[in-house]
Design an enzyme around this catalytic site. Structure first.
Site, PDB file in Angstrom:
ATOM      1  N   GLU A  90      40.658  54.121 -52.160  1.00  0.00           N
ATOM      2  CA  GLU A  90      40.688  55.465 -51.573  1.00  0.00           C
ATOM      3  C   GLU A  90      40.494  55.525 -50.054  1.00  0.00           C
ATOM      4  O   GLU A  90      39.464  56.032 -49.565  1.00  0.00           O
ATOM      5  CB  GLU A  90      39.617  56.345 -52.235  1.00  0.00           C
ATOM      6  CG  GLU A  90      39.816  56.514 -53.716  1.00  0.00           C
ATOM      7  CD  GLU A  90      38.768  57.425 -54.359  1.00  0.00           C
ATOM      8  OE1 GLU A  90      37.741  57.701 -53.724  1.00  0.00           O
ATOM      9  OE2 GLU A  90      39.000  57.859 -55.484  1.00  0.00           O
ATOM     10  N   GLU A 146      41.991  55.507 -61.855  1.00  0.00           N
ATOM     11  CA  GLU A 146      40.764  56.291 -62.092  1.00  0.00           C
ATOM     12  C   GLU A 146      41.131  57.686 -62.572  1.00  0.00           C
ATOM     13  O   GLU A 146      42.014  58.331 -61.989  1.00  0.00           O
ATOM     14  CB  GLU A 146      39.924  56.473 -60.815  1.00  0.00           C
ATOM     15  CG  GLU A 146      39.019  55.330 -60.482  1.00  0.00           C
ATOM     16  CD  GLU A 146      38.118  55.614 -59.276  1.00  0.00           C
ATOM     17  OE1 GLU A 146      37.606  56.746 -59.138  1.00  0.00           O
ATOM     18  OE2 GLU A 146      37.937  54.673 -58.482  1.00  0.00           O
TER      19      GLU A 146
HETATM   20  C1  GBH Z   1      36.009  58.076 -56.767  1.00  0.00           C
HETATM   21  O1  GBH Z   1      35.746  58.848 -55.653  1.00  0.00           O
HETATM   22  C2  GBH Z   1      35.417  56.717 -56.497  1.00  0.00           C
HETATM   23  O2  GBH Z   1      36.409  55.730 -56.424  1.00  0.00           O
HETATM   24  C3  GBH Z   1      34.358  56.313 -57.462  1.00  0.00           C
HETATM   25  O3  GBH Z   1      33.616  55.264 -56.922  1.00  0.00           O
HETATM   26  C4  GBH Z   1      33.518  57.510 -57.807  1.00  0.00           C
HETATM   27  O4  GBH Z   1      32.414  57.176 -58.577  1.00  0.00           O
HETATM   28  C5  GBH Z   1      34.394  58.482 -58.556  1.00  0.00           C
HETATM   29  O5  GBH Z   1      35.579  58.763 -57.870  1.00  0.00           O
HETATM   30  C6  GBH Z   1      33.727  59.793 -58.901  1.00  0.00           C
HETATM   31  O6  GBH Z   1      33.400  60.522 -57.764  1.00  0.00           O
HETATM   32  O7  GBH Z   1      29.517  65.027 -51.498  1.00  0.00           O
HETATM   33  O8  GBH Z   1      31.390  66.402 -50.993  1.00  0.00           O
HETATM   34  O9  GBH Z   1      31.655  64.082 -51.009  1.00  0.00           O
HETATM   35  C7  GBH Z   1      36.234  60.148 -55.712  1.00  0.00           C
HETATM   36  C8  GBH Z   1      35.687  60.914 -54.579  1.00  0.00           C
HETATM   37  C9  GBH Z   1      33.538  61.013 -53.733  1.00  0.00           C
HETATM   38  C10 GBH Z   1      34.418  62.757 -55.154  1.00  0.00           C
HETATM   39  C11 GBH Z   1      32.188  61.682 -53.781  1.00  0.00           C
HETATM   40  C12 GBH Z   1      33.069  63.407 -55.164  1.00  0.00           C
HETATM   41  C13 GBH Z   1      31.125  63.834 -53.954  1.00  0.00           C
HETATM   42  C14 GBH Z   1      31.356  65.174 -53.318  1.00  0.00           C
HETATM   43  N1  GBH Z   1      34.345  61.360 -54.864  1.00  0.00           N
HETATM   44  N2  GBH Z   1      32.374  63.104 -53.957  1.00  0.00           N
HETATM   45  S1  GBH Z   1      30.957  65.149 -51.600  1.00  0.00           S
END
Ligand code: GBH
Length: 500
Positions: free
Chosen positions: A184, A395
């Protein structure tokens, strides 16, 4: 039959048999994790600190000040993980490598025996059970030493990463045939260097696009090393995975803005690799150059590619890998409206506001609403823009809060996405060859710590043994895999339920 299995029984009876619910022969199913999120063993033997060790040890950075010091303890319990993957009947298991565990100095002058053996054992354990290892080389675990040298904002990182990639191919390419270079780009650059909610927590409006460029070049160098030095002998495949949130117009008048948002969010890290001409998406390049000029910068905040760099990056793929979770609607910001930069700092840039349609089912987690149709729309968009590629979904999953083995919401979310995948294959003629549930088990959900759960298996983080227990969704997924269809009948598959 256990209570868990009874719930599955109810969920499955609701689906009627139809030939359309069969997956094509050869379609493969997997589940994913990443190193910092599961391994623990943060300071064993010669492992050095990663940016996540430092960030999570800094009070106030992660919810409840959780950290990955032990996480799921997969450093010690990897045999359990392999067994879970085998019980599910997975065709492949996607996991990532910890750069500072393998290369404690960050550079290939020293390769850790312990790190090397850890992944050798995991790979061999999977292969013994007939499960293909799918490796992500970089899932956000940068050695802190390299961050001290500027991390992904230093152009030299493209060589540091390429050297690291060559080491891991040398160690594992004889047994690992599917590789993801980087997880990502857009999320990692944005959250790490712009919004600063994830490690290393830098908030600088210029840093995210610097990272964005270097990630493309780092990926390209690693792809080319495999292609030249390893592919002729080992015949494997390499790609990068993009996080794709499906953005659509809130009203028909906002179609132009939604298109621009997709060109930024999907196009930024797809166009350089998958388009015929390469380089940044032209409309985005122009848009950011114009804004930068208005803001008084001497050059665009989005660093240019040289013609050589465009050629270096273009075509560096063997398939299109994507992570899909959710969708959003786009509308123009009102005058003076504050724009939440999540999930893309480009939103303030475009003066675009993301919302959810009220009819989309909400989850317990604020950023996630269930919109499986968005996945199909996204795949159609990708095919229209970049051609008839092979797509591998690496994913997709459902976040929940609190302990709950009877996760019917997760089951219906996974089923909904698999239905859309079947439609995309059968109605839109899209070549999708595999699907991955995030995640095999609950784990350290970055800045959210252990508060958000994605697992097919529940992990008890209060228990030193980090006991793993299959949820209803694990039973469901095992049945889908076994029957190769969405018409899973838990009565026919009862033995699987009992085994789990
Ligand atoms: C993916 O990220 C990742 O590849 C994986 O490691 C992760 O566990 C999974 O998806 C689930 O999240 O605080 O506003 O950033 C996806 C992107 C990054 C979305 C963290 C949710 C938290 C919201 N994710 N984010 S924020």
């Amino acid at each position: 039959m256990s209570q868990t299995a009874t719930f599955v029984f109810c969920a499955i009876l609701a689906t009627a048999y139809s030939a359309d619910r069969k997956f094509p022969p050869g379609f493969i199913f997997g589940a994913g994790t990443s190193s910092y999120q599961i391994e623990g063993g943060w300071n064993v033997t010669d492992k050095s600190e990663s940016i996540w060790d430092v960030f999570a040890h800094t009070p106030g950075k992660v919810r409840n000040d959780d950290n990955g010091d032990i996480a799921c303890d997969s450093y010690n319990k990897w045999k359990d993980d392999v067994q879970m993957a085998a019980d599910l009947g997975l065709h492949f298991y996607r996991f990532s490598l910890s750069w500072p565990r393998l290369l404690p100095t960050g550079f290939p002058n020293e390769i850790s025996e312990d790190g090397k053996n850890y992944y050798n054992n995991l790979i061999d354990g999977l292969l013994e059970k007939g499960i293909q290892p799918v490796i992500t080389i970089y899932h956000w675990e940068l050695p802190q030493r390299l961050q001290n040298l500027g991390g992904w904002t230093n152009p030299s990182i493209t060589d540091w990463f390429a050297d690291y990639a060559r080491v891991v191919y040398t160690l594992y390419a004889d047994r690992v045939k599917t590789w993801i270079t980087i997880n990502e780009p857009i999320i990692m650059c944005d959250l790490s260097y712009n919004t600063g909610v994830t490690a290393p927590g830098i908030k600088d409006p210029l840093a995210s696009y610097m990272c964005g460029k270097h990630v493309m070049i780092a990926h390209a160098k690693a792809w080319r090393i495999y292609d030249k030095e390893f592919k002729p002998k080992h015949k494997g495949r390499v790609s990068v995975t993009n996080q794709l949130i499906w953005f659509e117009a809130k009203t028909p008048e906002e179609e132009e803005l939604a298109k621009l948002t997709r060109d930024l969010s999907v196009g930024l890290h797809s166009h350089p690799i998958y388009s015929k001409e390469g380089g940044w998406p032209p409309v985005i390049e122009e848009y950011i150059a114009k804004k930068s000029k208005e803001e008084g910068y001497a050059r665009s905040r989005l660093p240019e590619f040289t013609p050589e760099e465009i050629e270096l990056v273009k075509g560096t793929y063997d398939f299109y890998a994507l992570n899909y979770y959710t969708g959003g609607t786009i509308r123009k910001a009102r005058d003076g409206e504050t724009i939440d930069p999540w999930p893309l700092s480009g939103l303030p840039e475009l003066e675009a506001v993301i919302e959810k349609r009220p009819e989309w089912k909400k989850s317990e987690v604020y950023w996630f609403s269930v919109y499986p149709e968005g996945l199909r729309k996204q795949l159609v968009w990708l095919k229209e823009n970049y051609g008839d590629l092979e797509f591998l979904i690496v994913e997709n999953g459902y976040p929940s809060i609190g302990l709950n083995l009877q996760d019917l919401n997760r089951i219906s979310c996974i089923e909904g996405h698999l239905e859309q995948i079947l439609l995309a294959i059968k109605e839109d003629g899209i070549n999708i060859t595999g699907y991955t549930v995030w995640s095999l088990m609950d784990n350290f959900e970055w800045n959210e710590g252990y508060s958000i759960k994605f697992g097919l298996y529940e992990v008890d983080f209060a228990d030193p043994a980090r006991t793993r227990t299959p949820r209803a969704s694990a039973h469901y997924y095992a049945s889908v895999i076994k029957s190769h269809t969405l018409d899973v009948n838990i009565v026919e598959n009862k033995h699987i339920t009992d085994e789990l």
